[in-house]
Design a protein around this motif. Structure first.
Motif, short mmCIF file in Angstrom:
data_model
loop_
_atom_site.label_atom_id
_atom_site.label_comp_id
_atom_site.label_asym_id
_atom_site.label_seq_id
_atom_site.Cartn_x
_atom_site.Cartn_y
_atom_site.Cartn_z
N THR A 317 0.83 -1.21 0.00
CA THR A 317 0.00 0.00 0.00
C THR A 317 0.86 1.25 0.00
OG1 THR A 317 -1.73 -1.18 1.22
CG2 THR A 317 -1.86 1.23 1.20
N THR A 318 0.45 2.23 -0.79
CA THR A 318 1.19 3.49 -0.91
C THR A 318 0.20 4.65 -0.96
OG1 THR A 318 2.94 2.41 -2.18
CG2 THR A 318 2.81 4.80 -2.34
N ARG A 319 0.59 5.75 -0.32
CA ARG A 319 -0.16 7.00 -0.48
C ARG A 319 0.68 7.93 -1.35
NH1 ARG A 319 -5.28 9.24 0.85
NH2 ARG A 319 -5.16 8.17 2.86
N GLY A 320 0.12 8.34 -2.49
CA GLY A 320 0.82 9.26 -3.37
C GLY A 320 0.18 10.63 -3.34
N TRP A 321 1.02 11.68 -3.19
CA TRP A 321 0.52 13.05 -3.12
C TRP A 321 0.92 13.85 -4.35
CZ3 TRP A 321 -2.87 14.91 0.33
CH2 TRP A 321 -3.04 14.20 1.55
N ASP A 322 -0.02 14.65 -4.85
CA ASP A 322 0.26 15.62 -5.92
C ASP A 322 -0.12 16.98 -5.36
OD1 ASP A 322 0.77 16.92 -8.26
OD2 ASP A 322 -1.08 16.31 -9.25
N PHE A 323 0.88 17.83 -5.11
CA PHE A 323 0.66 19.08 -4.39
C PHE A 323 0.29 20.22 -5.32
CE2 PHE A 323 3.94 17.36 -1.20
CZ PHE A 323 2.94 16.76 -0.46
N ALA A 324 -0.59 21.09 -4.83
CA ALA A 324 -0.86 22.39 -5.45
C ALA A 324 -0.59 23.45 -4.40
CB ALA A 324 -2.31 22.47 -5.93
N ALA A 325 -0.29 24.66 -4.85
CA ALA A 325 0.28 25.64 -3.92
C ALA A 325 -0.73 26.59 -3.31
CB ALA A 325 1.36 26.45 -4.63
N THR A 326 -1.93 26.75 -3.90
CA THR A 326 -2.84 27.78 -3.42
C THR A 326 -4.24 27.22 -3.21
OG1 THR A 326 -3.65 28.49 -5.58
CG2 THR A 326 -1.57 29.44 -4.84
N GLU A 327 -5.10 28.06 -2.63
CA GLU A 327 -6.48 27.68 -2.42
C GLU A 327 -7.42 28.45 -3.33
OE1 GLU A 327 -7.70 28.57 1.56
OE2 GLU A 327 -6.80 30.55 1.56
N LYS A 328 -6.89 29.13 -4.38
CA LYS A 328 -7.73 29.88 -5.30
C LYS A 328 -8.63 28.92 -6.06
CE LYS A 328 -4.41 33.62 -6.11
NZ LYS A 328 -3.57 34.31 -7.12
N LYS A 329 -9.84 29.42 -6.41
CA LYS A 329 -10.80 28.58 -7.13
C LYS A 329 -10.27 28.15 -8.49
CE LYS A 329 -14.95 30.37 -4.88
NZ LYS A 329 -16.21 31.12 -5.04
N THR A 330 -9.41 28.98 -9.08
CA THR A 330 -8.89 28.67 -10.42
C THR A 330 -7.68 27.76 -10.39
OG1 THR A 330 -7.62 30.71 -10.33
CG2 THR A 330 -9.77 30.80 -11.41
N SER A 331 -7.16 27.44 -9.20
CA SER A 331 -5.95 26.63 -9.11
C SER A 331 -6.28 25.14 -9.17
CB SER A 331 -5.21 26.94 -7.80
OG SER A 331 -5.96 26.47 -6.71
N LYS A 332 -5.22 24.33 -9.31
CA LYS A 332 -5.38 22.88 -9.28
C LYS A 332 -5.63 22.43 -7.85
CE LYS A 332 -4.34 22.33 -13.68
NZ LYS A 332 -5.29 21.82 -14.66
N ARG A 333 -6.07 21.18 -7.72
CA ARG A 333 -6.28 20.62 -6.39
C ARG A 333 -5.04 19.88 -5.91
NH1 ARG A 333 -11.20 19.22 -8.99
NH2 ARG A 333 -13.03 20.17 -8.06
N THR A 334 -4.85 19.86 -4.60
CA THR A 334 -3.93 18.91 -3.99
C THR A 334 -4.69 17.59 -3.81
OG1 THR A 334 -2.52 20.50 -2.84
CG2 THR A 334 -2.72 18.31 -1.85
N ALA A 335 -4.04 16.49 -4.17
CA ALA A 335 -4.71 15.18 -4.07
C ALA A 335 -3.77 14.15 -3.46
CB ALA A 335 -5.18 14.71 -5.44
N GLY A 336 -4.31 13.35 -2.55
CA GLY A 336 -3.57 12.25 -1.97
C GLY A 336 -4.34 10.96 -2.15
N VAL A 337 -3.79 10.04 -2.93
CA VAL A 337 -4.49 8.79 -3.26
C VAL A 337 -3.82 7.61 -2.57
CG1 VAL A 337 -5.21 7.26 -5.13
CG2 VAL A 337 -5.16 9.73 -5.50
N LYS A 338 -4.60 6.89 -1.79
CA LYS A 338 -4.11 5.68 -1.12
C LYS A 338 -4.48 4.48 -1.99
CE LYS A 338 -4.55 3.07 3.21
NZ LYS A 338 -5.28 3.02 4.51
N MET A 339 -3.44 3.77 -2.46
CA MET A 339 -3.66 2.70 -3.43
C MET A 339 -2.92 1.44 -3.01
SD MET A 339 -2.95 3.03 -7.51
CE MET A 339 -4.47 3.54 -8.25
#
Length: 402
Positions: A317-339
């Motif tokens: 099992t691994t948790r992978g994170w993809d970080f985004a830097a801001t909380e603006k509505k137009t920005s990407k999301r930060t996501a952490g997927v446990k797989m």
């Protein structure tokens, strides 16, 4: 018995026509168009659902259908005219992607009332109230206002609110800012004008998984208002059978059948599918939008592979994170997927997903809390290039020590 005069026959015929037209918007459309408007069977379903729902009040209905299949003529022209004929003291607000387009429908409804209102419903328009965008029923409280989506409705009450084609084109559909504006307009402007027993009807072709219908359906899943959804794909994805309240069949078709052969044949639709590509075909004709690039991970397919519990057998099992830097509505999301990967099955399981838009300090707090809950599993994240990427990587490592 007395031989009927021409005048008495005419009166009886008028009463019969009036009674028939009062039964439904479809009957009114047939009469007012001189038979040019056709009662296609898929439109019978919508006609039947709306007559019952509007009579009860507090209806919340979404109609999703491909372009050029007759939805707007029935629902934005003849439905409002019929509604005012039956309930001349009620008010209607009709909205579309821009005010000019909405006013065109307002003019068409007004013209039906002017030509047929007195004959069929004994109503007419006030002499000083003939504008396309706003007009009133003479000596009654009812009337209609036509506005653009995003425009003001201050001072207007809606016993029936119709939102027809809130999205103009693909540019609007792909704009997260525009989609958010329309959603907020619906919540803060349109919804607040609905009367206590008022009804809302949204008529649209789906453009995006997070368009207005998509957002409201997601709200419904999370405990929001309940909507009746009438979704009619251009080509049936399964066998369909639509019944009326008494169980009588209104419309049925088999998997692979076109929605309305009288308007678009199967060959025409298949040619259009090939020209549009899977993404555009799914959203515009099948009313099943998915994210661009989602042809590999289609939501409707993934839903068939949901399991109730995570696997118990040996797994990594691994948790992978993809970080985004801001909380603006137009920005990407930060996501952490446990797989997890189960070698014996040669299968991956997505066990948990945490995602959102946060500033770096809030994001780090979320990552720490999720990692504490995960326990002793491997954590992966991207190491960006440059000195700032090096600093972030070291910060995350220090945060997750242990």
């Amino acid at each position: 018995s007395r031989v009927p005069t021409r005048r008495s026959v005419s009166r009886r015929r008028l009463r019969a026509v009036r009674e028939l037209a009062r039964r439904s918007p479809a009957n009114l459309a047939e009469h007012c168009s001189g038979g040019r408007w056709k009662r296609h069977r898929h439109l019978e379903v919508i006609n039947d659902r709306l007559v019952g729902a509007l009579s009860r009040g507090k209806a919340r209905i979404m109609v999703m259908m491909p372009p050029q299949h007759g939805k707007s003529t029935l629902l934005s022209q003849y439905l409002p005219a019929w509604h005012l004929g039956i309930w001349p003291d009620k008010r209607i607000i009709l909205s579309s992607y821009e005010a000019e387009y909405a006013e065109q429908w307002g003019r068409k409804v007004r013209d039906v009332v002017l030509e047929f209102g007195q004959e069929l419903f004994k109503i007419g328009l006030r002499k000083d109230s003939h504008a396309m965008g706003r007009w009133d029923i003479d000596r009654r409280e009812g009337g209609m206002a036509a506005v653009g989506v995003g425009g003001p409705t201050t001072g207007k009450k809606g016993d029936l609110v119709i939102i027809d084609d809130p999205i103009k084109d693909d540019e609007q559909a792909q704009s997260e800012i525009d989609r958010e504006k329309k959603y907020q307009w619906f919540l803060t402007v349109s919804l607040t004008r609905v009367s206590e027993n008022g009804s809302i009807l949204i008529v649209m072709t789906r453009w995006h998984e997070a368009d207005l219908c998509g957002r409201l359906l997601k709200d419904m899943e999370q405990g929001g208002e309940k909507w009746e959804v009438i979704r009619m794909p251009g080509i049936a994805e399964e066998d369909e059978k639509w019944l009326d309240a008494k169980g009588r069949e209104l419309f049925a078709r088999s998997k692979g059948d076109p929605l309305c052969p009288g308007l678009f044949s199967l060959d025409t639709l298949l040619a259009r599918q090939k020209a549009l590509g899977e993404h555009n075909w799914a959203r515009l004709y099948q009313q099943r939008p998915f994210a661009k690039g989602g042809g590999m991970f289609r939501v409707d397919v993934l839903r068939q592979h949901i399991v109730n519990v995570a696997p118990l057998q040996p797994k990594s099992t691994t948790r992978g994170w993809d970080f985004a830097a801001t909380e603006k509505k137009t920005s990407k999301r930060t996501a952490g997927v446990k797989m997890s990967y189960v070698a014996r099955e040669k299968r991956f399981y997505i066990e948990h997903v945490r995602l959102g838009k946060w500033t770096p300090d809030k994001r780090n707090a979320v990552v720490k809390a999720v990692s504490d809950a995960d326990g002793d599993i491997k954590i992966l994240f991207e190491h960006e290039g440059g000195s700032s990427g090096e600093d972030q990587a070291l910060a995350v490592v220090r945060l997750l020590i242990g």
